[in-house]
Design an enzyme around this catalytic site. Structure first.
Site: not given
Ligand code: DON
Length: 577
Positions: A388, A430
């Site tokens: 992310t 998610d």
């Molecule tokens: O929205 C979320 O919490 C996840 N999809 C975030 C994914 C994420 O941070 C991956 N990174 N390292």
């Protein structure tokens, strides 16, 4: 105003990143700046700054600031640049959350989280035998929620920006057309994902070349440039209808996906009330559900505020034990009580009630680890790898933006919309695809986060802005799936409880507990052996990890100068003047 550079704490780091930067910006779109930009890590400027996960994106954002754009203009330019130069997580096909704090103290949240397609349903990832076949919610066309980023950026710009949208999107278009030089980390990311790109796409994509990628190779994305041009020329219609929508529809047909024309037409980003709370006299401004990150962050701050752990020593076993126990309790609540507030009753004020949170800590034993089996989600209301990316922006007038955006996994589902050049997210994972079954971050969830048509999947993203004495103090955020809120918590307590500067706070070692699995993960070589031995002695299970989070943060120092906090765990770079 002339630019000023004040202090460099880590000269070697700075030299290295500057060499890298000069190399990388060699083919950056030419910008007419009235200011000279400085960049790297450990930098301090007088006027304005952008910190993001890629030197090119930080440069583009800071250039917009230097041309008179405000923090929101720079944020939008940075995010669109990340969609080009950081395909691991930057995106058009994903979504995110943006916190804006204007210089007058008013704050706003733009929620551009993806939504489940209209035909999505609770059991869409469960087969006839009640099992969840591996990979469907992560590696296929069904893994994708309806993208939110294009509308999020257009909404942010039209409501809070100063420059015309075409000016803030143009640098991203030029970057996609002319290409950019990839970093060593990116060469490795692209090489490790090669088979996924090949297996999940029916035609060649810009992300695969004949041989392996090397640092400094040029990555050109012509299809993506054309998609960005359609958005520049037609606004949201350039993505959610017309040619781009047709290309998405065709991609869905090819891969048995379910995002429809109607899903695209009806998607819109929303503005939400920020979630705010006090911590030791500072004001915390963050995101409400459908991200659970803000609720977890505030729960952690409130559960630990009654202890003066700043005096116990940084990353001492006593402090880690306390914080891990608070994390265990917060993540148990997440599983049961957090989901999309437009669909479910999410009792935020009860979850953040001080009496409730004190009661959650009543079983805290300073000598022993509690077992997660003994910690059930609480009953609030009874009392009155992954990739992310986060970027932070502060402009010369004191406006600030803290935004986290994602495709979920690294490169999302690895599926590129043919002809449109952007990657699809795999955010459907998610959701609690089968209530109780952990997702790719090991997070278990209940009915409150079950899949439903048009619903948003629960996130952990936690962009934050902190005020001191009613004024902007710092801006921070991180990637890291479930570790996001605990990383952001540590950035805040490193500054407030341990008196660190922002780069120091970003550099400091991190740890994480998320209730299940019942263990503390911690960064190898950043927590000393005495502390880890003492924690094991207390009954904690410990697991080393190479790194947790990649923070981009900015702090306003007591003398009014601006310090960047760019994480050396990634290619994060500060750029400003
Ligand atoms: O929205 C979320 O919490 C996840 N999809 C975030 C994914 C994420 O941070 C991956 N990174 N390292």
């Amino acid at each position: 105003m002339p630019y000023t550079i004040f202090a460099y704490n880590c000269i070697m780091n700075r030299i290295t990143i500057n060499i890298l930067f000069l190399f990388l910006v060699a083919c950056a779109p030419s910008q007419k700046n009235s200011e000279t930009l400085v960049n790297g890590r450990n930098i301090i400027t007088r006027n304005a700054m952008v910190v993001s996960a890629h030197p090119q994106a930080s440069y583009i954002g800071a250039s917009i600031l230097a041309r008179g754009g405000n923090a929101v203009d720079a944020a939008v330019a940075t995010e669109l640049a990340l969609a080009v130069c950081y395909p691991e997580a930057g995106n058009l096909g994903g979504g995110g959350f943006m916190v804006i704090r204007k210089a007058d103290g008013k704050s706003f949240v733009i929620d551009y989280r993806e939504k489940a397609p209209g035909s999505a349903s609770r059991d869409m990832f469960i087969d006839g035998d009640g099992n969840v076949p591996e990979g469907v919610s992560t590696d296929t066309h069904l893994a994708s929620g309806v993208p939110g980023t294009p509308d999020g950026m257009i909404t942010a710009n039209s409501r809070h920006g100063r420059l015309p949208f075409r000016d803030v999107i143009q640098p991203a278009i030029d970057l996609a057309k002319n290409g950019f030089r990839i970093t060593a980390i990116q060469a490795s990311d692209l090489n490790s994902n090669r088979e996924n790109f090949i297996n999940r796409n029916s035609v060649n994509t810009a992300f695969v070349k004949d041989g392996p990628w090397k640092e400094g190779d040029l990555l050109v994305q012509e299809d993506l440039a054309r998609t960005l041009e359609r958005i520049r020329d037609n606004g949201r219609e350039g993505f959610y209808s017309g040619v781009t929508a047709l290309l998405i529809e065709e991609e869905m047909k090819r891969g048995n996906g379910v995002i429809s024309r109607q899903d695209l037409l009806t998607y819109s980003a929303s503005e939400r009330e920020p979630l705010t709370s006090a911590y030791r006299g500072y004001r915390i401004i963050t995101v409400p559900p459908p991200s659970g990150g803000g609720v977890i962050l505030i729960q952690l701050l409130k559960m630990t505020e009654q202890y003066n752990f700043g005096e116990w020593g940084f990353n001492s076993y006593q402090a880690i034990h306390l914080i891990a126990e608070a994390e265990r309790r917060a993540f148990a609540d997440r599983a049961e009580h957090l989901g999309d507030p437009d669909f479910m009753n999410v009792r935020v004020s009860q979850l953040l009630d001080t009496g409730y949170l004190r009661s959650r800590m009543s079983t805290f034993d300073p000598e022993r680890a509690t077992s997660s089996a003994d910690i059930l989600p609480g009953a609030p209301g009874a009392y009155s790898s992954e990739q992310t990316t986060h970027y932070s922006v502060v402009d010369k007038d004191g406006n600030a933006v803290s935004a986290t955006t994602t495709l979920n996994g690294t490169f999302g589902s690895s599926i590129v919309v043919q002809g449109a050049g952007f990657l699809l997210n795999n955010q459907m994972d998610d959701f609690s695809v089968k209530p109780g079954l952990p997702n790719m971050y090991g997070l278990a969830g209940g009915e409150i986060n079950a899949v439903s048509s048009g619903k948003k999947m629960l996130s952990s993203m936690t962009p934050v802005i902190v005020e001191k004495d009613g004024k902007l103090f710092f801006v921070a955020g991180s990637p890291g799936g479930s570790t996001i809120p605990t990383t952001v918590y540590q950035i805040i307590t490193n500054v407030i409880d341990y008196g660190m500067g922002i780069q120091e706070s970003v550099d400091a070692g991190r740890f994480h507990h998320q209730w299940l699995p019942d263990m503390i993960t911690f960064e190898k070589s950043r927590i000393d052996n005495t502390a880890s031995a003492a924690l094991r002695e207390m009954g904690h299970v410990l697991r080393e990890r190479s790194s947790i989070g990649r923070v981009s943060a900015i702090m306003i120092r007591a003398d009014g100068t601006i310090e960047g906090g760019a994480d050396k765990r990634g290619d994060n770079t500060s750029c400003g003047f």
